[in-house]
Design a protein around this motif. Structure first.
Motif, PDB file in Angstrom:
ATOM      1  N   ASP A   1     -47.728 -34.836  34.608  1.00 26.46           N
ATOM      2  CA  ASP A   1     -47.565 -33.720  35.547  1.00 26.46           C
ATOM      3  C   ASP A   1     -47.744 -34.194  36.985  1.00 26.46           C
ATOM      4  O   ASP A   1     -46.992 -33.774  37.881  1.00 26.46           O
ATOM      5  N   GLU A   2     -48.717 -35.061  37.214  1.00 28.62           N
ATOM      6  CA  GLU A   2     -48.929 -35.581  38.566  1.00 28.62           C
ATOM      7  C   GLU A   2     -47.764 -36.461  39.002  1.00 28.62           C
ATOM      8  O   GLU A   2     -47.296 -36.374  40.151  1.00 28.62           O
TER       9      GLU A   2
ATOM     10  N   THR B   1     -44.771 -34.565  40.199  1.00 29.30           N
ATOM     11  CA  THR B   1     -44.878 -34.127  41.592  1.00 29.30           C
ATOM     12  C   THR B   1     -44.354 -35.211  42.535  1.00 29.30           C
ATOM     13  O   THR B   1     -43.649 -34.930  43.508  1.00 29.30           O
TER      14      THR B   1
END
Length: 391
Positions: free
Chosen positions: A207-208, A211
């Motif tokens: 998820d990071e 980004t």
């Protein structure tokens, strides 16, 4: 002779170069008439290959991590060292203190070692500054190296390499303050060719990383990823979903990651130096990668901690010995597929008309001799953009 992987060996060949680019490459008997009266240089039956490409390095950094080498000898694991404040974070202070000039000076000997083995193109990552200006200074130093030596440098923004001590436990703040705005600034300055990240339990989640990749996409920058080195978090699958140039390491790559990479054309960059240095036992899924048709490259992963290696020839031998790669795969992996991993397949990596005249000339007659020896450098000469550079 043409191999099953598309490579071709020509016993009596001719290469014509004009304006720094290859005008003709093929059997001497097929040399166009306009070249037959041009003064030629005989290479004495030496082997000529595309110039070598190291497509994954951390060549620019401050300091060293020799103490961590001792710790590993004493039984500490890579993860234990990292969690104790070592690893990537331990290189940050020295990198931040070095400045651009200091980073260039310390990187030049490592660069020269690679060039001496016929390397013409090198990828260099940031990732040891972990603050905007130090990260950008690493890329400024990388750009400066191409002015110091005849070499093609490709840069990668790797601020998502680790969380610095001052942001411990605050990854979101680190991304908001450093990773994303620094990428935007670096792109505006023309310092970034691609964006990388480290997807791992000791680094960042999928998820990071998403980004980071979303920001890269908004800036028109291609992506790549350190993935599945210590565990399978699905990083390679994520990278492939963004059309990544490459996913690198891949010891713990699963079947879904292999399939996703094959669909996306994402190159698997194998890094046997790190495998060796941290005493890894899990081998990348070679049979699955081959069966799926995933392109495979080989690189040094030159870095101060887990692969302090400045020999692409040794990386080839390790890839053959540890991973079971063939001679043809090792050579393609450090030329054609390495170029593909950098998005440069239309510019370099093969000996074809129209491409940059980047060549390595070897004091051997067989490609196998480049792979089976270690600690021996048979380079006779390299050619970069048509310019002869004696070894």
């Amino acid at each position: 002779m043409t191999g099953t992987d598309g490579t071709r060996t020509i016993a009596d060949a001719a290469i014509a170069v004009e304006g720094g680019r290859i005008a003709f490459a093929g059997p001497r008997s097929e040399l166009p008439s306009e070249w037959r009266d041009v003064e030629a240089e005989s290479l004495g039956a030496r082997l000529v290959t595309p110039a070598m490409i190291d497509c994954h390095t951390h060549l620019v950094h401050g300091g060293d991590r020799a103490r961590e080498f001792e710790m590993r000898l004493e039984g500490a694991s890579y993860e234990e060292i990292a969690r104790a404040g070592g690893g990537i974070v331990s290189s940050v202070r020295a990198t931040r203190e070095a400045g651009v000039e200091g980073l260039v000076a310390s990187a030049l000997p490592r660069l020269d070692a690679l060039l001496s083995e016929g390397v013409s193109t090198i990828e260099i990552k940031s990732g040891y500054g972990l603050a905007i200006e130090p990260e950008l200074d690493m890329l400024r130093a990388a750009r400066a190296l191409s002015r110091e030596r005849p070499v093609r440098i490709v840069t990668s923004w790797l601020a998502a390499h680790a969380t610095p001590a001052e942001y411990k436990g605050r990854n979101a703040d680190y991304f908001a303050d450093v990773v994303l705005p620094g990428m935007e600034q670096g792109a505006a300055e023309g310092l970034i060719d691609a964006v990388d990240g480290f997807c791992e339990g000791i680094a960042f989640s999928t998820d990071e990383i998403a980004t980071v990749f979303d920001k890269a996409k908004s800036l028109g920058l291609p992506v790549k990823l350190h993935a599945e080195q210590l565990s399978d978090l699905g990083g390679a699958k994520l990278a492939a979903s963004y059309g990544a140039l490459s996913a690198d390491h891949l010891e713990y790559l699963g079947a879904d990651g292999v399939e996703a990479m094959a669909r996306a054309g994402t190159v698997a960059v194998l890094l046997p130096g790190a495998f060796y240095a941290i005493r890894e036992r899990q081998v990348p899924p070679m049979a699955a990668l081959r069966a799926a048709g995933v392109p495979m490259a080989v690189a040094t992963d030159c870095n101060p901690g887990t692969s302090p290696m400045t020999s692409l020839l040794l990386a080839m031998n390790m890839a053959a010995t540890f991973f079971g790669m063939t001679v043809a795969e090792c050579l393609a992996g450090t030329t054609r597929e390495a170029a593909r991993a950098l998005g440069l397949e239309d510019e370099t990596g093969t000996i074809e008309a129209g491409k940059s005249a980047d060549l390595s000339v070897w004091n051997v007659t067989s490609p196998a001799e480049l792979v089976y020896r270690f600690g021996f450098n048979p380079l006779h000469m390299r050619v970069f953009k048509g310019r002869k550079i004696e070894s």
